[in-house]
Motif scaffolding. Sequence first.
Motif, PDB file in Angstrom:
ATOM      1  N   VAL A  22       0.823  -1.218   0.000  1.00  0.00           N
ATOM      2  CA  VAL A  22       0.000   0.000   0.000  1.00  0.00           C
ATOM      3  C   VAL A  22       0.854   1.264   0.000  1.00  0.00           C
ATOM      4  O   VAL A  22       0.618   2.164  -0.812  1.00  0.00           O
ATOM      5  N   PRO A  23       1.873   1.401   0.875  1.00  0.00           N
ATOM      6  CA  PRO A  23       2.705   2.619   0.793  1.00  0.00           C
ATOM      7  C   PRO A  23       3.475   2.723  -0.524  1.00  0.00           C
ATOM      8  O   PRO A  23       3.617   3.813  -1.078  1.00  0.00           O
ATOM      9  N   ALA A  24       3.962   1.596  -1.035  1.00  0.00           N
ATOM     10  CA  ALA A  24       4.687   1.634  -2.304  1.00  0.00           C
ATOM     11  C   ALA A  24       3.762   2.060  -3.441  1.00  0.00           C
ATOM     12  O   ALA A  24       4.155   2.825  -4.320  1.00  0.00           O
ATOM     13  N   LEU A  25       2.541   1.570  -3.410  1.00  0.00           N
ATOM     14  CA  LEU A  25       1.566   1.949  -4.432  1.00  0.00           C
ATOM     15  C   LEU A  25       1.233   3.440  -4.342  1.00  0.00           C
ATOM     16  O   LEU A  25       1.122   4.117  -5.362  1.00  0.00           O
ATOM     17  N   ALA A  26       1.115   3.946  -3.128  1.00  0.00           N
ATOM     18  CA  ALA A  26       0.822   5.368  -2.950  1.00  0.00           C
ATOM     19  C   ALA A  26       1.951   6.245  -3.478  1.00  0.00           C
ATOM     20  O   ALA A  26       1.708   7.277  -4.102  1.00  0.00           O
ATOM     21  N   VAL A  27       3.177   5.827  -3.250  1.00  0.00           N
ATOM     22  CA  VAL A  27       4.323   6.603  -3.743  1.00  0.00           C
ATOM     23  C   VAL A  27       4.359   6.601  -5.271  1.00  0.00           C
ATOM     24  O   VAL A  27       4.570   7.639  -5.898  1.00  0.00           O
ATOM     25  N   MET A  28       4.126   5.431  -5.873  1.00  0.00           N
ATOM     26  CA  MET A  28       4.141   5.361  -7.338  1.00  0.00           C
ATOM     27  C   MET A  28       3.001   6.155  -7.954  1.00  0.00           C
ATOM     28  O   MET A  28       3.184   6.854  -8.939  1.00  0.00           O
ATOM     29  N   LEU A  29       1.823   6.052  -7.385  1.00  0.00           N
ATOM     30  CA  LEU A  29       0.697   6.797  -7.934  1.00  0.00           C
ATOM     31  C   LEU A  29       0.840   8.298  -7.678  1.00  0.00           C
ATOM     32  O   LEU A  29       0.302   9.107  -8.425  1.00  0.00           O
ATOM     33  N   GLY A  30       1.595   8.660  -6.642  1.00  0.00           N
ATOM     34  CA  GLY A  30       1.892  10.071  -6.410  1.00  0.00           C
ATOM     35  C   GLY A  30       2.763  10.645  -7.513  1.00  0.00           C
ATOM     36  O   GLY A  30       2.706  11.834  -7.808  1.00  0.00           O
ATOM     37  N   GLY A  31       3.568   9.812  -8.140  1.00  0.00           N
ATOM     38  CA  GLY A  31       4.392  10.254  -9.257  1.00  0.00           C
ATOM     39  C   GLY A  31       3.630  10.329 -10.562  1.00  0.00           C
ATOM     40  O   GLY A  31       4.055  10.982 -11.509  1.00  0.00           O
ATOM     41  N   VAL A  32       2.497   9.662 -10.619  1.00  0.00           N
ATOM     42  CA  VAL A  32       1.702   9.655 -11.855  1.00  0.00           C
ATOM     43  C   VAL A  32       0.978  10.986 -12.039  1.00  0.00           C
ATOM     44  O   VAL A  32       0.828  11.453 -13.172  1.00  0.00           O
ATOM     45  N   LEU A  33       0.557  11.617 -10.969  1.00  0.00           N
ATOM     46  CA  LEU A  33      -0.218  12.862 -11.076  1.00  0.00           C
ATOM     47  C   LEU A  33       0.531  13.969 -11.804  1.00  0.00           C
ATOM     48  O   LEU A  33      -0.014  14.554 -12.748  1.00  0.00           O
ATOM     49  N   PRO A  34       1.780  14.297 -11.452  1.00  0.00           N
ATOM     50  CA  PRO A  34       2.480  15.328 -12.235  1.00  0.00           C
ATOM     51  C   PRO A  34       2.701  14.934 -13.692  1.00  0.00           C
ATOM     52  O   PRO A  34       2.643  15.783 -14.583  1.00  0.00           O
ATOM     53  N   ALA A  35       2.939  13.657 -13.927  1.00  0.00           N
ATOM     54  CA  ALA A  35       3.136  13.212 -15.304  1.00  0.00           C
ATOM     55  C   ALA A  35       1.847  13.334 -16.107  1.00  0.00           C
ATOM     56  O   ALA A  35       1.873  13.721 -17.280  1.00  0.00           O
ATOM     57  N   LEU A  36       0.719  13.022 -15.492  1.00  0.00           N
ATOM     58  CA  LEU A  36      -0.558  13.188 -16.184  1.00  0.00           C
ATOM     59  C   LEU A  36      -0.867  14.652 -16.458  1.00  0.00           C
ATOM     60  O   LEU A  36      -1.396  14.993 -17.516  1.00  0.00           O
ATOM     61  N   LEU A  37      -0.539  15.519 -15.511  1.00  0.00           N
ATOM     62  CA  LEU A  37      -0.750  16.952 -15.740  1.00  0.00           C
ATOM     63  C   LEU A  37       0.117  17.453 -16.891  1.00  0.00           C
ATOM     64  O   LEU A  37      -0.335  18.262 -17.700  1.00  0.00           O
ATOM     65  N   ALA A  38       1.344  16.981 -16.959  1.00  0.00           N
ATOM     66  CA  ALA A  38       2.211  17.365 -18.081  1.00  0.00           C
ATOM     67  C   ALA A  38       1.657  16.834 -19.392  1.00  0.00           C
ATOM     68  O   ALA A  38       1.731  17.501 -20.422  1.00  0.00           O
ATOM     69  N   THR A  39       1.087  15.638 -19.352  1.00  0.00           N
ATOM     70  CA  THR A  39       0.525  15.050 -20.562  1.00  0.00           C
ATOM     71  C   THR A  39      -0.711  15.809 -21.025  1.00  0.00           C
ATOM     72  O   THR A  39      -0.942  15.978 -22.217  1.00  0.00           O
ATOM     73  N   LEU A  40      -1.496  16.290 -20.103  1.00  0.00           N
ATOM     74  CA  LEU A  40      -2.743  16.952 -20.463  1.00  0.00           C
ATOM     75  C   LEU A  40      -2.580  18.429 -20.798  1.00  0.00           C
ATOM     76  O   LEU A  40      -3.311  18.954 -21.634  1.00  0.00           O
TER      77      LEU A  40
END
Length: 83
Positions: free
Chosen positions: A5-23
């Motif tokens: 669960v903590p590892a998943l939270a850290v990885m998904l926390g990195g997805v948000l800035p990448a998605l914002l850059a993509t959009l």
Amino acid sequence: MSLAVPALAVMLGGVLPALLATLRGTAEDRLAGLIVTGPLVTLALTLLAAAYGRPSYLDVALVLALLSFAGSLVFARFLGRTL
């Protein structure tokens, strides 16, 4: 499962800035966001497959990895034509 669960939270926390850059970014920023988002989501799905013992999540992760790589190449090719 307690470490997943903590590892998943850290990885998904990195997805948000990448998605914002993509959009919202320029064409180069969108390509960089696409390249970063693919492996992060693939790793998150692989972690979910290991944590819950569901091999179907692993299949989805592998297909996503292949499509993400192919999509990045196609986007880079189109971007190269416009520059």
